[in-house]
Design a protein around this motif. Structure first.
Motif, PDB file in Angstrom:
ATOM      1  N   ALA A 104       0.866  -1.195  -0.077  1.00 26.55           N
ATOM      2  CA  ALA A 104       0.022   0.080  -0.140  1.00 26.55           C
ATOM      3  C   ALA A 104       0.822   1.385   0.019  1.00 26.55           C
ATOM      4  O   ALA A 104       0.350   2.405  -0.118  1.00 26.55           O
ATOM      5  CB  ALA A 104      -0.962   0.076   1.413  1.00 26.55           C
ATOM      6  N   ARG A 141       0.398   4.370  -2.214  1.00 21.15           N
ATOM      7  CA  ARG A 141      -0.966   4.620  -3.163  1.00 21.15           C
ATOM      8  C   ARG A 141      -1.795   5.381  -2.421  1.00 21.15           C
ATOM      9  O   ARG A 141      -1.722   5.925  -1.337  1.00 21.15           O
ATOM     10  CB  ARG A 141      -1.432   3.241  -2.776  1.00 21.15           C
ATOM     11  CG  ARG A 141      -0.463   1.707  -3.468  1.00 21.15           C
ATOM     12  CD  ARG A 141      -0.291   1.850  -5.070  1.00 21.15           C
ATOM     13  NE  ARG A 141      -1.821   1.738  -5.508  1.00 21.15           N
ATOM     14  CZ  ARG A 141      -2.125   0.390  -6.023  1.00 21.15           C
ATOM     15  NH1 ARG A 141      -1.369  -0.687  -5.757  1.00 21.15           N
ATOM     16  NH2 ARG A 141      -3.322   0.428  -6.602  1.00 21.15           N
ATOM     17  N   THR A 153      -5.268  -5.114   5.364  1.00 25.38           N
ATOM     18  CA  THR A 153      -5.571  -4.494   3.989  1.00 25.38           C
ATOM     19  C   THR A 153      -6.205  -3.095   3.895  1.00 25.38           C
ATOM     20  O   THR A 153      -6.734  -2.700   5.045  1.00 25.38           O
ATOM     21  CB  THR A 153      -6.465  -5.295   3.209  1.00 25.38           C
ATOM     22  OG1 THR A 153      -7.797  -5.435   3.647  1.00 25.38           O
ATOM     23  CG2 THR A 153      -5.816  -6.628   3.011  1.00 25.38           C
ATOM     24  N   VAL A 178      -7.414   0.828  -1.803  1.00 25.34           N
ATOM     25  CA  VAL A 178      -6.717   1.910  -2.613  1.00 25.34           C
ATOM     26  C   VAL A 178      -7.412   2.282  -3.759  1.00 25.34           C
ATOM     27  O   VAL A 178      -8.080   1.192  -4.647  1.00 25.34           O
ATOM     28  CB  VAL A 178      -5.137   1.661  -2.623  1.00 25.34           C
ATOM     29  CG1 VAL A 178      -4.728   1.641  -1.187  1.00 25.34           C
ATOM     30  CG2 VAL A 178      -4.953   0.453  -3.278  1.00 25.34           C
TER      31      VAL A 178
END
Ligand code: AMP
Ligand code: MG
Length: 409
Positions: free
Chosen positions: A38, A41, A176, A179
């Protein structure tokens, strides 16, 4: 104003507004990614705290958990050591009057205790701890929820995921995050005169320098662009390659072949097959830039940059970056401003991007030294510099000390 069905020779502000509007209408879908993927992002959800941070009252120092009321007397206090509370360890007994518990940083405060005395302010003698220096009531205790309370809005959609933001999500137990999908970008160079670095130059040829320039600028935005082999100045070859790419990529970035010369085939192709949003923007360098929908070429958006290397740098930062940001719904970028350390005179009214070197003065002010090498072919000046300096449309004379926008690259 023109025979075209689309705006032409528009102001940069207008071009930017069109780019942002088109990008907003084409926001890319979200995708879940593990935290490890991530970084950099654009967050596509609001992160709301599910748990308080800290989740429980805990020690801010290594030392002894005590009842502050026991420390009230004159001189040093002696407390009975009842046990230990380590971070992640089994619960210690409660701290009663005249007692204490050894504690390490981050360990939960035992029942009964309200204060932590740091180890350096104690003397341990067998089962007895002498408190040499009493902290204030509640000292060295990190309170539950003092940083984050459950229900707090922590991050908004559009936030760029910096390492601390990802750490914040991790501290909330998130594995998680949603994005924005990253735009896929195909990069094209065009021109019969181009050869690849490493090859031998024949008369009239130049090395393709724009490809790596664009690839680098796009990678710096966290993207994974794909470079196509250089296109010749041949309409059927250009159309066929762009058609393939326009089916598979979100954005087609081309450079070269977009002004008014005999070998500039992109404007005609995109007027015939696509839908042009604008062609030519009142900026220097970079004026011939063209923005279009692929139309019958395919669903991709086309941003066709001029061929001169400094024009590529300027139009990539001025228009490609807002387009790619907009497709991901990215939060606005910081506007950096700097003071010109030398005067500059514009020979025209158009918006101009100078190249300049930024430095931070003793006074804490950002200074920009404009590079004298003017001209959109002069890459060396851009390489000697580290930012574009934006001189607005209209004004011509910029005395030393003028405040201008600076776009570091
Ligand atoms: P064009 O816009 O195609 O007329 O190109 C303008 C100028 O930029 C010409 O001098 C080209 O040779 C040069 N140029 C175009 N593409 C590249 C490239 N990929 N790398 C270096 N120079 C280029
Ligand atoms: Mg060309």
């Amino acid at each position: 104003m023109s025979e075209h069905a689309f705006p032409t020779r528009i102001a940069y502000a207008e071009a930017l507004a069109i780019v942002r509007h088109v990008a907003a209408g084409r926001r890319l879908p979200n995708e879940p990614v593990p935290l490890s993927r991530a970084h950099g992002r654009v967050l596509a959800e609001a992160l709301v705290a599910g748990v308080a941070m800290p989740p429980f009252d805990n020690a801010a120092m290594d030392g002894f958990a005590v009842r502050h009321a026991d420390l009230a007397g004159e001189g040093s206090t002696v407390l009975m050591l009842r046990g230990s509370q380590f971070a992640g360890g089994v619960p210690a007994p409660a701290v009663g009057p005249g007692e204490c518990v050894r504690i390490t940083t981050g360990a939960p405060l035992p029942r009964g205790a309200d204060t932590v005395v740091m180890k350096e302010d104690t003397l341990v003698e067998d089962e007895v701890v002498r408190i040499l220096q009493a902290p204030a009531a509640g000292g060295h205790v990190r309170r539950q929820g003092e940083d984050v309370r459950a229900g707090d809005a922590l991050l908004a959609a559009g936030a760029v995921l910096s390492p601390p933001r990802i750490a914040l999500a991790a501290s909330q137990g998130r594995a998680t995050l949603a994005v924005s999908r990253r735009p896929t970008v195909a990069v094209f160079s065009t021109g019969d005169e181009l050869v690849e670095p490493g090859a031998t130059l024949a008369h009239g040829q130049v090395y393709n320098s724009n490809r790596e320039l664009l690839m680098g600028l796009l990678r710096a935005q966290g993207l994974e662009p794909v470079a196509w082999p250089t296109l010749p100045d041949d309409p059927p070859a250009i159309e066929s390659a762009l058609r393939h790419a326009a089916e598979a990529f979100d954005v087609i970035l081309t450079c070269g072949g977009v002004s008014a010369g005999e070998k500039d085939h992109l404007p005609a192709l995109l007027q015939r097959r696509g839908h042009v949003h604008f062609w030519k923007v009142r900026m220097r360098p970079g004026m011939p830039v063209l923005f279009a929908e692929g139309g019958s070429l395919g669903p991709a958006l086309f941003l066709c940059l001029p061929g001169n290397p400094v024009s590529v740098l300027a139009t990539c930062l001025a228009l490609a970056r807002p387009l790619l940001d907009g497709l991901q719904g990215r939060e606005p970028r910081t506007h950096w401003r700097a003071r010109l350390s030398a005067p500059w005179h514009k020979r025209h009214e158009r918006l101009e991007f100078l190249r300049g070197r930024l430095s931070s003065g003793e006074d804490g002010v950002l200074h920009a030294e404009p590079h004298p090498a003017d001209g959109s072919h002069r890459m060396r000046g851009a390489a000697d510099s580290d930012a574009l300096l934006v001189l607005d449309e209209g004004a011509r004379d910029y005395p030393a000390g003028s405040v201008v926008e600076a776009w570091p690259y």
